[in-house]
Design a protein around this motif. Sequence first.
Motif, PDB file in Angstrom:
ATOM      1  N   PHE A 184       5.186  -4.209   7.371  1.00 59.57           N
ATOM      2  CA  PHE A 184       6.448  -3.504   7.140  1.00 59.57           C
ATOM      3  C   PHE A 184       6.156  -2.081   6.680  1.00 59.57           C
ATOM      4  O   PHE A 184       5.171  -1.838   5.986  1.00 59.57           O
ATOM      5  CB  PHE A 184       7.250  -4.185   6.020  1.00 59.57           C
ATOM      6  N   LEU A 185       7.033  -1.157   7.054  1.00 63.92           N
ATOM      7  CA  LEU A 185       7.004   0.212   6.544  1.00 63.92           C
ATOM      8  C   LEU A 185       8.325   0.445   5.833  1.00 63.92           C
ATOM      9  O   LEU A 185       9.393   0.311   6.457  1.00 63.92           O
ATOM     10  CB  LEU A 185       6.825   1.228   7.661  1.00 63.92           C
ATOM     11  N   ASN A 186       8.254   0.741   4.539  1.00 63.19           N
ATOM     12  CA  ASN A 186       9.460   0.948   3.728  1.00 63.19           C
ATOM     13  C   ASN A 186      10.472  -0.184   3.941  1.00 63.19           C
ATOM     14  O   ASN A 186      11.656   0.038   4.164  1.00 63.19           O
ATOM     15  CB  ASN A 186      10.089   2.307   4.020  1.00 63.19           C
ATOM     16  N   LEU A 194       0.860  -1.188   0.000  1.00 65.72           N
ATOM     17  CA  LEU A 194       0.000   0.000   0.000  1.00 65.72           C
ATOM     18  C   LEU A 194       0.892   1.232   0.000  1.00 65.72           C
ATOM     19  O   LEU A 194       1.702   1.404   0.916  1.00 65.72           O
ATOM     20  CB  LEU A 194      -0.890   0.039   1.243  1.00 65.72           C
ATOM     21  N   ARG A 195       0.759   2.059  -1.001  1.00 69.38           N
ATOM     22  CA  ARG A 195       1.538   3.294  -1.079  1.00 69.38           C
ATOM     23  C   ARG A 195       0.726   4.406  -0.402  1.00 69.38           C
ATOM     24  O   ARG A 195      -0.404   4.661  -0.771  1.00 69.38           O
ATOM     25  CB  ARG A 195       1.840   3.644  -2.524  1.00 69.38           C
ATOM     26  N   THR A 196       1.314   5.043   0.609  1.00 67.89           N
ATOM     27  CA  THR A 196       0.631   6.090   1.368  1.00 67.89           C
ATOM     28  C   THR A 196       1.562   7.283   1.522  1.00 67.89           C
ATOM     29  O   THR A 196       2.761   7.194   1.230  1.00 67.89           O
ATOM     30  CB  THR A 196       0.236   5.597   2.777  1.00 67.89           C
ATOM     31  N   GLU A 197       1.027   8.379   2.035  1.00 68.33           N
ATOM     32  CA  GLU A 197       1.851   9.555   2.299  1.00 68.33           C
ATOM     33  C   GLU A 197       2.861   9.306   3.420  1.00 68.33           C
ATOM     34  O   GLU A 197       3.825  10.047   3.581  1.00 68.33           O
ATOM     35  CB  GLU A 197       0.976  10.774   2.611  1.00 68.33           C
ATOM     36  N   LEU A 198       2.663   8.245   4.200  1.00 68.97           N
ATOM     37  CA  LEU A 198       3.592   7.899   5.276  1.00 68.97           C
ATOM     38  C   LEU A 198       4.712   6.978   4.807  1.00 68.97           C
ATOM     39  O   LEU A 198       5.672   6.745   5.531  1.00 68.97           O
ATOM     40  CB  LEU A 198       2.838   7.216   6.420  1.00 68.97           C
ATOM     41  N   GLY A 199       4.558   6.424   3.606  1.00 67.36           N
ATOM     42  CA  GLY A 199       5.527   5.472   3.066  1.00 67.36           C
ATOM     43  C   GLY A 199       4.807   4.277   2.481  1.00 67.36           C
ATOM     44  O   GLY A 199       3.585   4.257   2.380  1.00 67.36           O
ATOM     45  N   ASP A 200       5.578   3.272   2.105  1.00 64.08           N
ATOM     46  CA  ASP A 200       5.022   2.052   1.526  1.00 64.08           C
ATOM     47  C   ASP A 200       4.866   0.996   2.613  1.00 64.08           C
ATOM     48  O   ASP A 200       5.854   0.605   3.259  1.00 64.08           O
ATOM     49  CB  ASP A 200       5.934   1.511   0.429  1.00 64.08           C
TER      50      ASP A 200
END
Length: 178
Positions: free
Chosen positions: A48-50, A3-9
């Motif tokens: 996971f985040l980025n 999921l691509r978001t303004e906070l990262g992937d």
Amino acid sequence: MILRTELGDFSVINEPTYTFGSSDNVRSYPFEKNLDSGAPPVSVHGVFLNEDPIAVFGATGGASGVHEHSAVFHNGCLYLAVSDSVICLLLQSFEFKWFLRIDTATCFGVHFHEPTCSLISHGELEISRFTESGEIVWQSSGRDIFTGSLVLGEESVAVTDFNGDQYRFRYPDGRYGA
């Protein structure tokens, strides 16, 4: 799934060999939650985040895998389907907010209908609308299990059961129709 978001992937993966509380796992997560503490989980999903692991969740309800509808991002929160539940994570400062047992068997996926601001779960036995605070607005079932596709229409959620019967549940109240 990514999921691509303004906070990262954000990505979600299956972690079938993960053991809660063990230091011998392939990956370690800063936050882990077995929704059914004391019982070995049937489904385990890592978040996971980025590409950095941030959390892992497990539950003992029906088995769920990771696919394009395993999670949705809305208003800074990740809504994640794991086993028979939906989990809500606040992502800006990472906070586990709540989990909701949403189906008596398995939650196949989570969806968001933008025009009605509806969070919808595709369960094996129930289609449910729930709030951002983890409360069920309505639940609707059919004659058989909902193993077919789920489509977010303009006025209703369309879903197909094991026998090929099609249902349409209205966003405001979950009643059959539209």
